[in-house]
Design an enzyme around this catalytic site. Structure first.
Site, PDB file in Angstrom:
ATOM      1  N   THR A  47      69.892 -79.253  -7.067  1.00  0.00           N
ATOM      2  CA  THR A  47      68.626 -79.244  -6.324  1.00  0.00           C
ATOM      3  C   THR A  47      68.199 -77.818  -5.982  1.00  0.00           C
ATOM      4  O   THR A  47      67.036 -77.454  -6.108  1.00  0.00           O
ATOM      5  CB  THR A  47      68.782 -80.026  -4.996  1.00  0.00           C
ATOM      6  OG1 THR A  47      69.463 -81.238  -5.263  1.00  0.00           O
ATOM      7  CG2 THR A  47      67.444 -80.314  -4.365  1.00  0.00           C
ATOM      8  N   THR A  48      69.177 -77.007  -5.553  1.00  0.00           N
ATOM      9  CA  THR A  48      68.891 -75.624  -5.153  1.00  0.00           C
ATOM     10  C   THR A  48      68.400 -74.790  -6.331  1.00  0.00           C
ATOM     11  O   THR A  48      67.676 -73.820  -6.154  1.00  0.00           O
ATOM     12  CB  THR A  48      70.165 -74.990  -4.524  1.00  0.00           C
ATOM     13  OG1 THR A  48      70.620 -75.857  -3.487  1.00  0.00           O
ATOM     14  CG2 THR A  48      69.892 -73.627  -3.929  1.00  0.00           C
ATOM     15  N   TYR A 110      64.295 -92.294  -5.544  1.00  0.00           N
ATOM     16  CA  TYR A 110      63.013 -93.000  -5.663  1.00  0.00           C
ATOM     17  C   TYR A 110      63.153 -94.498  -5.951  1.00  0.00           C
ATOM     18  O   TYR A 110      62.469 -95.316  -5.358  1.00  0.00           O
ATOM     19  CB  TYR A 110      62.118 -92.332  -6.730  1.00  0.00           C
ATOM     20  CG  TYR A 110      60.689 -92.858  -6.722  1.00  0.00           C
ATOM     21  CD1 TYR A 110      59.817 -92.514  -5.699  1.00  0.00           C
ATOM     22  CD2 TYR A 110      60.224 -93.713  -7.726  1.00  0.00           C
ATOM     23  CE1 TYR A 110      58.517 -93.010  -5.674  1.00  0.00           C
ATOM     24  CE2 TYR A 110      58.933 -94.205  -7.713  1.00  0.00           C
ATOM     25  CZ  TYR A 110      58.080 -93.860  -6.688  1.00  0.00           C
ATOM     26  OH  TYR A 110      56.805 -94.346  -6.663  1.00  0.00           O
ATOM     27  N   TYR A 136      77.174 -87.198  -6.388  1.00  0.00           N
ATOM     28  CA  TYR A 136      76.427 -86.449  -5.375  1.00  0.00           C
ATOM     29  C   TYR A 136      75.610 -87.420  -4.545  1.00  0.00           C
ATOM     30  O   TYR A 136      74.666 -88.034  -5.047  1.00  0.00           O
ATOM     31  CB  TYR A 136      75.547 -85.404  -6.070  1.00  0.00           C
ATOM     32  CG  TYR A 136      74.713 -84.519  -5.162  1.00  0.00           C
ATOM     33  CD1 TYR A 136      74.986 -84.385  -3.807  1.00  0.00           C
ATOM     34  CD2 TYR A 136      73.631 -83.798  -5.679  1.00  0.00           C
ATOM     35  CE1 TYR A 136      74.223 -83.570  -2.986  1.00  0.00           C
ATOM     36  CE2 TYR A 136      72.859 -82.976  -4.868  1.00  0.00           C
ATOM     37  CZ  TYR A 136      73.160 -82.866  -3.524  1.00  0.00           C
ATOM     38  OH  TYR A 136      72.384 -82.056  -2.713  1.00  0.00           O
ATOM     39  N   ARG A 141      67.394 -86.922   0.313  1.00  0.00           N
ATOM     40  CA  ARG A 141      66.534 -86.683  -0.855  1.00  0.00           C
ATOM     41  C   ARG A 141      66.333 -87.931  -1.719  1.00  0.00           C
ATOM     42  O   ARG A 141      65.348 -88.035  -2.428  1.00  0.00           O
ATOM     43  CB  ARG A 141      67.130 -85.559  -1.723  1.00  0.00           C
ATOM     44  CG  ARG A 141      66.984 -84.178  -1.121  1.00  0.00           C
ATOM     45  CD  ARG A 141      67.455 -83.107  -2.081  1.00  0.00           C
ATOM     46  NE  ARG A 141      67.379 -81.784  -1.493  1.00  0.00           N
ATOM     47  CZ  ARG A 141      66.296 -81.008  -1.498  1.00  0.00           C
ATOM     48  NH1 ARG A 141      65.186 -81.436  -2.058  1.00  0.00           N
ATOM     49  NH2 ARG A 141      66.321 -79.809  -0.941  1.00  0.00           N
ATOM     50  N   LYS A 165      80.331 -84.960  -3.905  1.00  0.00           N
ATOM     51  CA  LYS A 165      79.661 -84.006  -3.021  1.00  0.00           C
ATOM     52  C   LYS A 165      78.884 -84.877  -2.048  1.00  0.00           C
ATOM     53  O   LYS A 165      77.904 -85.525  -2.401  1.00  0.00           O
ATOM     54  CB  LYS A 165      78.702 -83.095  -3.810  1.00  0.00           C
ATOM     55  CG  LYS A 165      77.926 -82.134  -2.904  1.00  0.00           C
ATOM     56  CD  LYS A 165      76.870 -81.341  -3.664  1.00  0.00           C
ATOM     57  CE  LYS A 165      76.090 -80.463  -2.677  1.00  0.00           C
ATOM     58  NZ  LYS A 165      74.956 -79.767  -3.322  1.00  0.00           N
ATOM     59  N   ILE A 207      80.173 -77.427  -1.627  1.00  0.00           N
ATOM     60  CA  ILE A 207      79.222 -76.858  -2.590  1.00  0.00           C
ATOM     61  C   ILE A 207      78.086 -76.359  -1.715  1.00  0.00           C
ATOM     62  O   ILE A 207      77.332 -77.135  -1.142  1.00  0.00           O
ATOM     63  CB  ILE A 207      78.772 -77.877  -3.649  1.00  0.00           C
ATOM     64  CG1 ILE A 207      79.954 -78.231  -4.560  1.00  0.00           C
ATOM     65  CG2 ILE A 207      77.615 -77.297  -4.483  1.00  0.00           C
ATOM     66  CD1 ILE A 207      79.684 -79.331  -5.575  1.00  0.00           C
TER      67      ILE A 207
END
Length: 293
Positions: A47-48, A110, A136, A141, A165, A207
């Site tokens: 994402t980052t 989503y 993850y 999100r 994560k 992370i």
């Protein structure tokens, strides 16, 4: 236990030039700086790294820059995830995994699948992946929390699902995972602010987002935590606390890119729909970095 992923991993940003093209030179500098300052492994295209606004071609070039800079010194984790299971599998099949040690696969966003849907999605991903899989979970999100029992089932049923994560920001959920996990399964913090607490409770590390800008101090804090040196670890935690809070106050990665800009490492440019950190936040970050140093 997969010792490769114990300690501090960093979710690398994708630096952009003013014209929104990828700034490969700055990316190489960030990687080199992390390798030299105690980071244990690198995470590409999470994402980052603004993975959702990076093209498939750019992703290949980004992997190449990181691999060429790294030269096999640190383990590499590649982000491959999404909410279309078939296209995630397709991407796995079409990826060259030379030099890649694991994939980090985000829970489908989503679509809001049930826990059974999440289990079946990751079962399919695990069966397709030629390298170990790190799950993850980031409900902030994805708008769906992957429950500890679903994660534990996947960990027990698939040998190549080696870690999670976890980024629900919920300490109770971390503790549930740590209590029930199989012996060699790693619980990795995805919350910078909770990372030390998770490590002290038995977690494998983090992370991190802020870790890539201040690798020396952040990696040392995690190392001290893993060694059980609570006092010295918390000294660093409190020192890092303000800047860690600031970088997430508007959105990620705008905050961390503002840190990099303040340190003259790369530009603060992000791709729409994200916008750069506000002037007010940039000022606060610059001030916090001065105090930190």
């Amino acid at each position: 236990m997969n010792k490769k992923f114990v300690g501090t991993g960093v979710a690398l940003v994708t630096p952009f030039n003013k014209d929104l093209s990828v700034d490969h030179k700055s990316l190489a500098n960030i990687v080199e700086n992390n390798i030299k300052n105690g980071t244990d492994y690198l995470v590409i295209s999470g994402t980052t790294g603004e993975s959702v606004t990076i093209t498939a071609e750019e992703k290949k070039e980004i992997i190449k820059t990181i691999s060429n800079t790294n030269q096999g010194r640190l383990p590499l984790v590649l982000g491959i995830g999404g909410n279309n299971t078939l296209s995630v599998v397709e991407e796995i099949k079409n990826t060259d995994f030379t030099g890649i040690d694991a994939i980090l696969s985000v829970s489908p966003y989503y679509s809001k699948p049930t826990q059974e849907g999440l289990y079946q999605h990751f079962k399919t991903v695990a069966e397709a992946s030629p390298v170990p899989v790190i799950l993850y979970n980031v409900p902030g999100r994805t708008s769906k929390n992957m429950l500890p029992e679903t994660i534990i089932s996947l960990a027990n049923d698939f040998e190549n699902i080696i870690a999670v994560k976890e980024a629900a920001g919920d300490m109770h959920q971390y503790l549930q995972l740590l209590k029930d996990k199989p012996k060699n399964f790693l619980v990795i913090s995805g919350d910078d602010d909770l990372a030390l607490s998770v490590v002290l409770a038995g977690g494998a590390g983090v992370i991190s987002v802020i870790g890539q800008a201040l690798p020396k101090e952040f990696a040392k804090m995690i190392k001290l935590g893993l060694e059980g040196n609570v006092k010295d670890a918390y000294f660093l935690h409190y020192k890092l606390m303000e800047i860690t809070g600031l970088i997430f106050s508007e959105n990620n990665p705008s905050g961390i890119k503002a840190v990099f800009e303040s340190l003259n490492i790369c530009d603060a440019t992000v791709r729409l729909p994200l916008v750069e950190a506000t002037a007010e936040l940039k000022q606060k970050i610059t001030q916090a970095l001065k105090e930190f140093k």
